[in-house]
Design a protein around this motif. Sequence first.
Motif, PDB file in Angstrom:
ATOM      1  N   ARG A  97       0.888  -1.147   0.169  1.00 25.81           N
ATOM      2  CA  ARG A  97      -0.034   0.264  -0.240  1.00 25.81           C
ATOM      3  C   ARG A  97       0.890   1.068  -0.039  1.00 25.81           C
ATOM      4  O   ARG A  97       2.108   1.212   0.402  1.00 25.81           O
ATOM      5  CB  ARG A  97      -0.899   0.142   1.295  1.00 25.81           C
ATOM      6  N   TYR A  98       0.286   2.245  -0.595  1.00 21.57           N
ATOM      7  CA  TYR A  98       1.091   3.324  -0.539  1.00 21.57           C
ATOM      8  C   TYR A  98       0.279   4.680  -0.159  1.00 21.57           C
ATOM      9  O   TYR A  98      -0.960   4.656  -0.227  1.00 21.57           O
ATOM     10  CB  TYR A  98       1.600   4.054  -1.900  1.00 21.57           C
ATOM     11  N   VAL A  99       1.116   5.775   0.485  1.00 25.04           N
ATOM     12  CA  VAL A  99       0.365   6.918   1.244  1.00 25.04           C
ATOM     13  C   VAL A  99       1.004   8.033   0.412  1.00 25.04           C
ATOM     14  O   VAL A  99       2.511   8.135   0.315  1.00 25.04           O
ATOM     15  CB  VAL A  99       0.299   7.193   2.535  1.00 25.04           C
ATOM     16  N   VAL A 100       0.012   8.932  -0.161  1.00 24.49           N
ATOM     17  CA  VAL A 100       0.792  10.326  -0.794  1.00 24.49           C
ATOM     18  C   VAL A 100       0.400  11.381   0.532  1.00 24.49           C
ATOM     19  O   VAL A 100      -0.632  11.742   0.532  1.00 24.49           O
ATOM     20  CB  VAL A 100      -0.049  10.569  -2.010  1.00 24.49           C
ATOM     21  N   LEU A 101       1.220  11.896   1.136  1.00 19.36           N
ATOM     22  CA  LEU A 101       1.016  12.711   2.217  1.00 19.36           C
ATOM     23  C   LEU A 101       1.065  14.201   1.315  1.00 19.36           C
ATOM     24  O   LEU A 101       1.915  14.546   0.578  1.00 19.36           O
ATOM     25  CB  LEU A 101       2.351  12.742   3.084  1.00 19.36           C
ATOM     26  N   ILE A 102       0.261  15.004   2.006  1.00 19.42           N
ATOM     27  CA  ILE A 102       0.023  16.384   1.321  1.00 19.42           C
ATOM     28  C   ILE A 102      -0.014  17.269   2.295  1.00 19.42           C
ATOM     29  O   ILE A 102      -0.688  17.163   3.570  1.00 19.42           O
ATOM     30  CB  ILE A 102      -1.220  16.721   0.662  1.00 19.42           C
ATOM     31  N   ASN A 103       0.994  18.317   2.484  1.00 20.71           N
ATOM     32  CA  ASN A 103       0.976  19.007   3.622  1.00 20.71           C
ATOM     33  C   ASN A 103      -0.297  20.029   3.726  1.00 20.71           C
ATOM     34  O   ASN A 103      -0.665  20.589   2.712  1.00 20.71           O
ATOM     35  CB  ASN A 103       2.324  20.114   3.473  1.00 20.71           C
ATOM     36  N   THR A 104      -0.562  20.242   4.688  1.00 25.08           N
ATOM     37  CA  THR A 104      -1.876  21.142   5.159  1.00 25.08           C
ATOM     38  C   THR A 104      -1.348  22.451   6.016  1.00 25.08           C
ATOM     39  O   THR A 104      -2.387  23.376   5.947  1.00 25.08           O
ATOM     40  CB  THR A 104      -2.867  20.442   6.022  1.00 25.08           C
ATOM     41  N   SER A 105      -0.215  22.773   6.068  1.00 23.68           N
ATOM     42  CA  SER A 105       0.154  23.944   6.937  1.00 23.68           C
ATOM     43  C   SER A 105       1.171  24.798   6.083  1.00 23.68           C
ATOM     44  O   SER A 105       2.242  24.523   6.037  1.00 23.68           O
ATOM     45  CB  SER A 105       0.746  23.499   8.372  1.00 23.68           C
ATOM     46  N   PRO A 106       0.635  26.026   5.760  1.00 17.62           N
ATOM     47  CA  PRO A 106       1.444  26.991   5.082  1.00 17.62           C
ATOM     48  C   PRO A 106       2.589  27.695   6.062  1.00 17.62           C
ATOM     49  O   PRO A 106       3.600  27.873   5.645  1.00 17.62           O
ATOM     50  CB  PRO A 106       0.448  28.178   4.561  1.00 17.62           C
ATOM     51  N   GLN A 107       2.354  27.446   7.394  1.00 13.27           N
ATOM     52  CA  GLN A 107       3.499  27.712   8.309  1.00 13.27           C
ATOM     53  C   GLN A 107       4.632  26.735   8.442  1.00 13.27           C
ATOM     54  O   GLN A 107       5.701  27.245   8.913  1.00 13.27           O
ATOM     55  CB  GLN A 107       2.772  27.991   9.552  1.00 13.27           C
ATOM     56  N   HIS A 108       4.286  25.542   7.962  1.00 12.57           N
ATOM     57  CA  HIS A 108       5.168  24.689   8.169  1.00 12.57           C
ATOM     58  C   HIS A 108       6.261  24.534   7.428  1.00 12.57           C
ATOM     59  O   HIS A 108       7.634  24.374   7.771  1.00 12.57           O
ATOM     60  CB  HIS A 108       4.452  23.180   8.086  1.00 12.57           C
TER      61      HIS A 108
END
Length: 219
Positions: A97-108
């Motif tokens: 299985r694969y996950v594609v992580l997407i950042n949700t924080s512009p401050q990060h």
Amino acid sequence: MSHEHHQEVVKRLDSWLEHINYHVIRDDIPDREEDAVVNPSLIYIDNVPSRYHKLFTVICTAFHEVNGAQIRLVFRKIPMTMQARPDIWALLMGRRRYVVLINTSPQHNGITIDDIPFNGQLGIIAHEMSHILDYEHKSLWGLIKTGIDYISRTKRAQYEKAIDLLAVRKGFGLQMHTWARFVLEEANVTERYRQTKQRYYLDTAAIKWAWDQMSAVLD
């Protein structure tokens, strides 16, 4: 840099892709958002919000080689814009299985996918899908070795640049160029983010050279 330099770089990177079977998309990738269609039935990735259906209709159509793989989008704070990786727990249980992580924080880190122009969005997603295309052609040991190699700055740079090249080879040259130019020249990102992009990924000149060379061969 000279054409000879780019030719040598691309030749070395191509050797990293010899194990991958992939289809080159020539004219079917839209370069304007208004030309892209929405067809959710073509999206084989789980958890894609409706606002991204246009993007992922294009991506899933182009990356038909991994249709059938279990891929899921996961939204969370991460120190980059996106990251594709195998699900470690699934691997330990003998499954893929694969996950594609997407950042949700512009401050990060200063940039989220929503900040990026349409072609740049396609470019970064094509890069992450190229990772999954690579993973699908590797054994369990090959995946483990990739993770170990990633610890080395030199091997990480070679690998990420090869994945950039694979996305270009798939037909996303314009989109990869847009993404690289946006990060390096336009985006309001941290200096650390920009330096990471410069160190580990192809620059705009190398992308354009590879894109132009591929276009010349296909014409």
